[in-house]
Design a protein around this motif. Sequence first.
Motif, PDB file in Angstrom:
ATOM      1  N   ASP A 117      72.789  75.658  72.751  1.00 17.25           N
ATOM      2  CA  ASP A 117      73.012  76.070  74.141  1.00 17.25           C
ATOM      3  C   ASP A 117      74.263  76.941  74.261  1.00 17.25           C
ATOM      4  N   GLU A 118      75.289  76.581  73.504  1.00 21.30           N
ATOM      5  CA  GLU A 118      76.551  77.327  73.575  1.00 21.30           C
ATOM      6  C   GLU A 118      76.400  78.744  73.041  1.00 21.30           C
ATOM      7  N   THR A 119      75.419  78.955  72.180  1.00 17.25           N
ATOM      8  CA  THR A 119      75.186  80.295  71.630  1.00 17.25           C
ATOM      9  C   THR A 119      74.014  80.992  72.327  1.00 17.25           C
ATOM     10  N   ASP A 120      73.572  80.416  73.454  1.00 16.14           N
ATOM     11  CA  ASP A 120      72.482  80.996  74.253  1.00 16.14           C
ATOM     12  C   ASP A 120      71.202  81.174  73.450  1.00 16.14           C
ATOM     13  N   ALA A 121      70.908  80.212  72.594  1.00 19.86           N
ATOM     14  CA  ALA A 121      69.661  80.268  71.832  1.00 19.86           C
ATOM     15  C   ALA A 121      68.478  80.128  72.777  1.00 19.86           C
ATOM     16  N   ALA A 122      67.383  80.779  72.429  1.00 15.86           N
ATOM     17  CA  ALA A 122      66.192  80.724  73.262  1.00 15.86           C
ATOM     18  C   ALA A 122      65.727  79.288  73.443  1.00 15.86           C
ATOM     19  N   GLU A 123      65.226  78.977  74.628  1.00 14.44           N
ATOM     20  CA  GLU A 123      64.765  77.615  74.898  1.00 14.44           C
ATOM     21  C   GLU A 123      63.583  77.234  74.024  1.00 14.44           C
ATOM     22  N   THR A 124      62.880  78.233  73.500  1.00 10.85           N
ATOM     23  CA  THR A 124      61.721  77.951  72.647  1.00 10.85           C
ATOM     24  C   THR A 124      62.124  77.448  71.262  1.00 10.85           C
ATOM     25  N   MET A 125      63.383  77.602  70.873  1.00 10.06           N
ATOM     26  CA  MET A 125      63.827  77.087  69.587  1.00 10.06           C
ATOM     27  C   MET A 125      63.968  75.570  69.681  1.00 10.06           C
ATOM     28  N   ARG A 126      63.146  74.870  68.926  1.00 10.28           N
ATOM     29  CA  ARG A 126      63.082  73.424  69.010  1.00 10.28           C
ATOM     30  C   ARG A 126      63.924  72.753  67.925  1.00 10.28           C
ATOM     31  N   LEU A 127      64.027  71.441  68.023  1.00 17.10           N
ATOM     32  CA  LEU A 127      64.723  70.646  67.019  1.00 17.10           C
ATOM     33  C   LEU A 127      63.777  69.607  66.429  1.00 17.10           C
ATOM     34  N   TRP A 128      63.831  69.448  65.141  1.00 17.44           N
ATOM     35  CA  TRP A 128      63.175  68.354  64.441  1.00 17.44           C
ATOM     36  C   TRP A 128      64.272  67.442  63.901  1.00 17.44           C
ATOM     37  N   ALA A 129      64.001  66.156  63.854  1.00 18.64           N
ATOM     38  CA  ALA A 129      65.012  65.190  63.412  1.00 18.64           C
ATOM     39  C   ALA A 129      64.476  64.353  62.261  1.00 18.64           C
ATOM     40  N   MET A 130      65.265  64.255  61.187  1.00 19.52           N
ATOM     41  CA  MET A 130      64.865  63.443  60.044  1.00 19.52           C
ATOM     42  C   MET A 130      65.314  62.005  60.236  1.00 19.52           C
ATOM     43  N   ILE A 131      64.361  61.098  60.092  1.00 17.80           N
ATOM     44  CA  ILE A 131      64.658  59.668  60.117  1.00 17.80           C
ATOM     45  C   ILE A 131      64.633  59.210  58.668  1.00 17.80           C
ATOM     46  N   GLU A 132      65.804  58.996  58.094  1.00 16.16           N
ATOM     47  CA  GLU A 132      65.877  58.689  56.667  1.00 16.16           C
ATOM     48  C   GLU A 132      66.988  57.702  56.314  1.00 16.16           C
ATOM     49  N   THR A 133      67.434  56.952  57.319  1.00 16.33           N
ATOM     50  CA  THR A 133      68.406  55.887  57.087  1.00 16.33           C
ATOM     51  C   THR A 133      67.982  54.657  57.893  1.00 16.33           C
ATOM     52  N   PRO A 134      68.427  53.460  57.484  1.00 15.82           N
ATOM     53  CA  PRO A 134      68.104  52.269  58.272  1.00 15.82           C
ATOM     54  C   PRO A 134      68.542  52.397  59.729  1.00 15.82           C
ATOM     55  N   ARG A 135      69.700  52.979  59.952  1.00 17.77           N
ATOM     56  CA  ARG A 135      70.161  53.151  61.328  1.00 17.77           C
ATOM     57  C   ARG A 135      69.246  54.098  62.091  1.00 17.77           C
ATOM     58  N   GLY A 136      68.780  55.140  61.413  1.00 18.37           N
ATOM     59  CA  GLY A 136      67.860  56.062  62.056  1.00 18.37           C
ATOM     60  C   GLY A 136      66.573  55.386  62.468  1.00 18.37           C
ATOM     61  N   ALA A 172      63.299  59.514  69.651  1.00 15.60           N
ATOM     62  CA  ALA A 172      62.003  60.074  70.035  1.00 15.60           C
ATOM     63  C   ALA A 172      61.921  60.328  71.532  1.00 15.60           C
ATOM     64  N   ASP A 173      62.564  59.494  72.325  1.00 16.97           N
ATOM     65  CA  ASP A 173      62.534  59.677  73.783  1.00 16.97           C
ATOM     66  C   ASP A 173      63.170  60.993  74.216  1.00 16.97           C
ATOM     67  N   LEU A 174      63.998  61.588  73.342  1.00 14.45           N
ATOM     68  CA  LEU A 174      64.599  62.874  73.672  1.00 14.45           C
ATOM     69  C   LEU A 174      63.546  63.961  73.822  1.00 14.45           C
ATOM     70  N   SER A 175      62.375  63.745  73.223  1.00  9.24           N
ATOM     71  CA  SER A 175      61.331  64.762  73.325  1.00  9.24           C
ATOM     72  C   SER A 175      60.858  64.941  74.764  1.00  9.24           C
ATOM     73  N   ARG A 176      61.142  63.980  75.624  1.00 15.32           N
ATOM     74  CA  ARG A 176      60.769  64.070  77.033  1.00 15.32           C
ATOM     75  C   ARG A 176      61.859  64.759  77.861  1.00 15.32           C
ATOM     76  N   GLN A 177      62.984  65.070  77.227  1.00  9.38           N
ATOM     77  CA  GLN A 177      64.083  65.743  77.911  1.00  9.38           C
ATOM     78  C   GLN A 177      64.127  67.197  77.436  1.00  9.38           C
ATOM     79  N   SER A 178      63.810  68.128  78.301  1.00  9.67           N
ATOM     80  CA  SER A 178      63.700  69.529  77.897  1.00  9.67           C
ATOM     81  C   SER A 178      64.996  70.064  77.295  1.00  9.67           C
ATOM     82  N   GLY A 179      66.106  69.644  77.801  1.00  4.60           N
ATOM     83  CA  GLY A 179      67.378  70.146  77.298  1.00  4.60           C
ATOM     84  C   GLY A 179      67.706  69.683  75.900  1.00  4.60           C
ATOM     85  N   ALA A 180      67.061  68.606  75.452  1.00  4.10           N
ATOM     86  CA  ALA A 180      67.343  68.076  74.118  1.00  4.10           C
ATOM     87  C   ALA A 180      66.617  68.840  73.023  1.00  4.10           C
TER      88      ALA A 180
END
Length: 301
Positions: A115-134, A142-150
């Motif tokens: 957001d700080e670099t004004d990246a296009a809103e279409t650029m998405r994020l994927w998150a790796m779940i690869e630790t016990p805490r994750g 996963a609930d962040l997928s329902r928040q457009s800003g995330a």
Amino acid sequence: MTDFDRAQLRRSVLYVPGDRPRAVSKAETLAADAIIFDLEDAVAPGAKADARETVRAHFAAFPASDRERVIRINALSTPWGTEDVLAARAAMPDAILIPKADDVADVLAVADALDETDAAETMRLWAMIETPRGVLNAPAIADLSRQSGARLDCLVVGTNDLAKEAGMAGATARQHLHAWLMQIVLAAKAGGACVLDGVFNDHKDAAGCAAECRQGAEMGFDGKTLIHPAQIAPANAAFAPAAEDIERARRLVAAFASDDNAGKGVIAFEGSMAELLHLKQAERLLARAAAAAQRERSESP
């Protein structure tokens, strides 16, 4: 290709080490649904800067692609993370893959950087779940997928790291991960995110790879991450709808559309009752099948 179609086409997601120029350039010719250009685990510390430049140059040479393209960055807490985010933002991939996402803050930090670099809103994020805490925090992530800003769009399981972090060892480690894998799948489905299975390590074991792909599909994963082009075909086959399922879905859609069933929420269908939720499932399956068929046609010589 629409965003909906893309969501259906993550059967095969191939990791390509960013420090191998020939592999990076070849990626555009492969039949994988998506490519992850890796700047993290597959690249040694001394090669990070070169890998970043190789990937940046590739995107400059190929600014558009008919497949989904993702760049896996190093964590922001590492010496390379900030430069990776800036390079990825400039390359404009479809998504950035965040390694070792332990909690919501790890995802939001990258979202804020974009957001700080004004990246296009279409650029998405994927998150790796690869630790016990994750794993424990997978529902909140996963609930962040329902928040457009995330910007979150997909969870990716890192089975190798997860087994290592949990102290599991041996060829049968995956079977002991099943409860955690299903926990991640459940979190993704509840949050509305795509979810991808971890890699199969032996690229020479075609039968083993095919079996694990089928298992992942049965568990509810949307696709599988891969380490070798030879694994693309088994993944595409395992995560594509079966012919008999396609035909049944077509019959169900036709049954709901018939004059006798117009406007009904529940109908009798082939010896059982079918509800609107079954209709939606059938329509989704047909959309997935159509997208897969279109991809196969585009890959044909």
